[in-house]
Scaffold this motif. Structure first.
Motif, PDB file in Angstrom:
ATOM      1  N   ILE A  54     -13.751  -2.253 -36.268  1.00 41.41           N
ATOM      2  CA  ILE A  54     -13.816  -2.677 -37.799  1.00 41.41           C
ATOM      3  C   ILE A  54     -14.116  -4.087 -37.710  1.00 41.41           C
ATOM      4  O   ILE A  54     -14.455  -4.868 -38.652  1.00 41.41           O
ATOM      5  N   ASN A  56     -17.489  -5.083 -37.239  1.00 38.47           N
ATOM      6  CA  ASN A  56     -18.382  -4.640 -38.270  1.00 38.47           C
ATOM      7  C   ASN A  56     -18.086  -5.860 -39.553  1.00 38.47           C
ATOM      8  O   ASN A  56     -19.013  -6.308 -40.225  1.00 38.47           O
ATOM      9  N   ARG A  70     -19.760  -8.977 -38.911  1.00 35.72           N
ATOM     10  CA  ARG A  70     -21.087  -9.098 -39.341  1.00 35.72           C
ATOM     11  C   ARG A  70     -21.346  -9.218 -40.818  1.00 35.72           C
ATOM     12  O   ARG A  70     -22.298  -9.728 -41.281  1.00 35.72           O
ATOM     13  N   ALA A  71     -20.517  -8.740 -41.332  1.00 34.92           N
ATOM     14  CA  ALA A  71     -20.546  -8.362 -42.831  1.00 34.92           C
ATOM     15  C   ALA A  71     -20.494  -9.765 -43.502  1.00 34.92           C
ATOM     16  O   ALA A  71     -20.730 -10.190 -44.432  1.00 34.92           O
ATOM     17  N   GLU A  72     -19.568 -10.540 -42.753  1.00 38.89           N
ATOM     18  CA  GLU A  72     -19.268 -12.105 -43.406  1.00 38.89           C
ATOM     19  C   GLU A  72     -20.588 -12.924 -42.686  1.00 38.89           C
ATOM     20  O   GLU A  72     -20.423 -14.125 -43.034  1.00 38.89           O
ATOM     21  N   GLY A  73     -21.455 -12.322 -41.985  1.00 39.71           N
ATOM     22  CA  GLY A  73     -22.365 -13.377 -41.360  1.00 39.71           C
ATOM     23  C   GLY A  73     -21.885 -14.017 -40.190  1.00 39.71           C
ATOM     24  O   GLY A  73     -22.643 -14.891 -39.592  1.00 39.71           O
ATOM     25  N   ASP A 127     -14.197   7.111 -46.513  1.00 36.73           N
ATOM     26  CA  ASP A 127     -15.466   6.706 -46.128  1.00 36.73           C
ATOM     27  C   ASP A 127     -15.580   5.921 -44.715  1.00 36.73           C
ATOM     28  O   ASP A 127     -16.431   4.990 -44.758  1.00 36.73           O
ATOM     29  N   ILE A 128     -14.406   5.984 -44.017  1.00 40.39           N
ATOM     30  CA  ILE A 128     -14.470   5.317 -42.624  1.00 40.39           C
ATOM     31  C   ILE A 128     -15.291   6.226 -41.750  1.00 40.39           C
ATOM     32  O   ILE A 128     -15.358   7.374 -41.642  1.00 40.39           O
ATOM     33  N   PRO A 129     -16.282   5.644 -41.173  1.00 39.48           N
ATOM     34  CA  PRO A 129     -17.372   6.644 -40.476  1.00 39.48           C
ATOM     35  C   PRO A 129     -16.687   6.994 -39.044  1.00 39.48           C
ATOM     36  O   PRO A 129     -15.588   6.432 -38.604  1.00 39.48           O
ATOM     37  N   GLU A 135     -20.902   7.231 -35.245  1.00 39.39           N
ATOM     38  CA  GLU A 135     -21.695   6.555 -36.175  1.00 39.39           C
ATOM     39  C   GLU A 135     -21.466   5.041 -36.395  1.00 39.39           C
ATOM     40  O   GLU A 135     -22.226   4.337 -36.871  1.00 39.39           O
ATOM     41  N   PHE A 136     -20.118   4.737 -36.369  1.00 40.08           N
ATOM     42  CA  PHE A 136     -19.685   3.433 -36.506  1.00 40.08           C
ATOM     43  C   PHE A 136     -20.310   2.531 -35.479  1.00 40.08           C
ATOM     44  O   PHE A 136     -20.802   1.412 -35.949  1.00 40.08           O
ATOM     45  N   MET A 179     -23.705   1.941 -36.281  1.00 38.01           N
ATOM     46  CA  MET A 179     -23.858   1.060 -37.556  1.00 38.01           C
ATOM     47  C   MET A 179     -23.816  -0.395 -37.107  1.00 38.01           C
ATOM     48  O   MET A 179     -24.493  -1.205 -37.430  1.00 38.01           O
ATOM     49  N   ASP A 186     -26.879  -1.684 -35.370  1.00 37.25           N
ATOM     50  CA  ASP A 186     -27.627  -2.024 -36.370  1.00 37.25           C
ATOM     51  C   ASP A 186     -27.486  -3.223 -37.059  1.00 37.25           C
ATOM     52  O   ASP A 186     -28.375  -3.961 -37.818  1.00 37.25           O
ATOM     53  N   THR A 187     -26.383  -3.687 -37.211  1.00 39.21           N
ATOM     54  CA  THR A 187     -25.849  -5.042 -37.932  1.00 39.21           C
ATOM     55  C   THR A 187     -26.497  -6.095 -37.100  1.00 39.21           C
ATOM     56  O   THR A 187     -26.500  -7.390 -37.750  1.00 39.21           O
TER      57      THR A 187
END
Lengths: 105, 160
Positions: free
Chosen positions: B30, B33, B36-39, B100-102, B106-107, B110, B113-114
């Motif tokens: 978590i 991920n 990465r979502a914050e750049g 909706d936590i993978p 899958e996580f 994902m 992929d980030t």
């Protein structure tokens, strides 16, 4: 940053640069907002994401997270990070004039 | 930075996942991920039992620890009964699916992929008699602790 002029119009934004009133946003503002996020040109794929952000926000009152974007926008996670290297959900929300999406996943 | 009192933002993190239980693996995933979502640039380094998170045959069977886990608020003896860990894992997975936590496989995919880096710890790989083939394709390399520090240079290290 709270008061900024984008595409010649004064808009309200928070300290991080997110619109506080999404109704002030127009499509004409997107290219300028994108440039300030380091994206020189908005492609069709960028627009697909931006429009998805807007419609999700309109329906749910909050923008989608990257996971939701990857699952439902038709743009894969890999492509999303290529389009918006500094964080797809966050950057796209800023360019699409909606508040920052909140979510841990 | 315009405001001199504001601390510099975090631009890079290297996260070590050292445990092989459900609750030992998820937090690191978590955080990676989320970075990465914050750049924020992110590397994941899997060591010891944390290797199960990227092990082809095992990463779909990660279990919640029901023994020695006071956070579950159940008697240790009950946690050790056959099937209890499986049942609790099932329950936890179900709850996470609702949010909706993978799943872990899958996580991990994902997160790769980030653009996050994924590495296995050489000492642990040797210890458990594993090889590159045992891991999912997203694992870039098996690296030494020294190489890990090289890759972590200029960022923060988070041990989980």
């Amino acid at each position: 940053m709270p008061n900024a002029t984008v595409a010649g119009i004064t808009v309200d934004r928070n300290d991080e640069g997110f619109f506080t009133d999404p109704n002030q946003w127009t499509e004409a503002m997107a290219p300028e907002l994108a440039r300030s996020e380091g994206i020189d040109e908005l492609t069709d794929d960028h627009w697909r994401v931006l429009k998805f952000m807007r419609s999700e926000y309109a329906q749910k009152g909050t923008g989608p997270t990257v996971r939701v974007l990857g699952k439902t926008s038709g743009v894969s996670i890999k492509e999303l990070y290529q389009l918006f290297p500094k964080g797809p959900a966050k950057t796209a929300a800023k360019i699409a004039g909606i508040p920052k999406p909140r979510g841990c996943i | 930075m315009s405001d001199s009192t504001k601390p510099d933002p975090i631009t890079k993190v290297s996260i070590i996942i050292s445990k092989g239980s459900l609750e030992g693996i998820y937090p690191g995933l978590i955080m990676a991920n989320g970075a990465r979502a914050e750049g924020i640039e992110a590397n994941l380094f899997f060591t010891f039992f944390g290797l199960d998170a990227i092990h082809k045959a095992r990463h779909d069977h990660i279990k919640l620890a029901t023994v020695g886990n006071p956070g579950l608020h159940m008697p240790t003896m009950a946690g050790g009964l056959p099937g209890v860990s499986t049942m609790m894992t099932h329950y936890m997975n179900h709850k996470m699916e609702q949010l909706d936590i993978p799943s872990i496989p899958e996580f991990v995919e994902m997160i790769a992929d980030t653009g996050a880096g994924m590495y296995a710890c050489k000492a642990s790989v040797d210890l458990f008699g594993l090889e590159k083939n045992d891991f999912i394709d997203q694992v870039q390399d098996i690296i030494t602790v020294g190489e890990f520090y090289e890759r972590a240079a200029g960022g923060h290290i988070i041990f989980t």
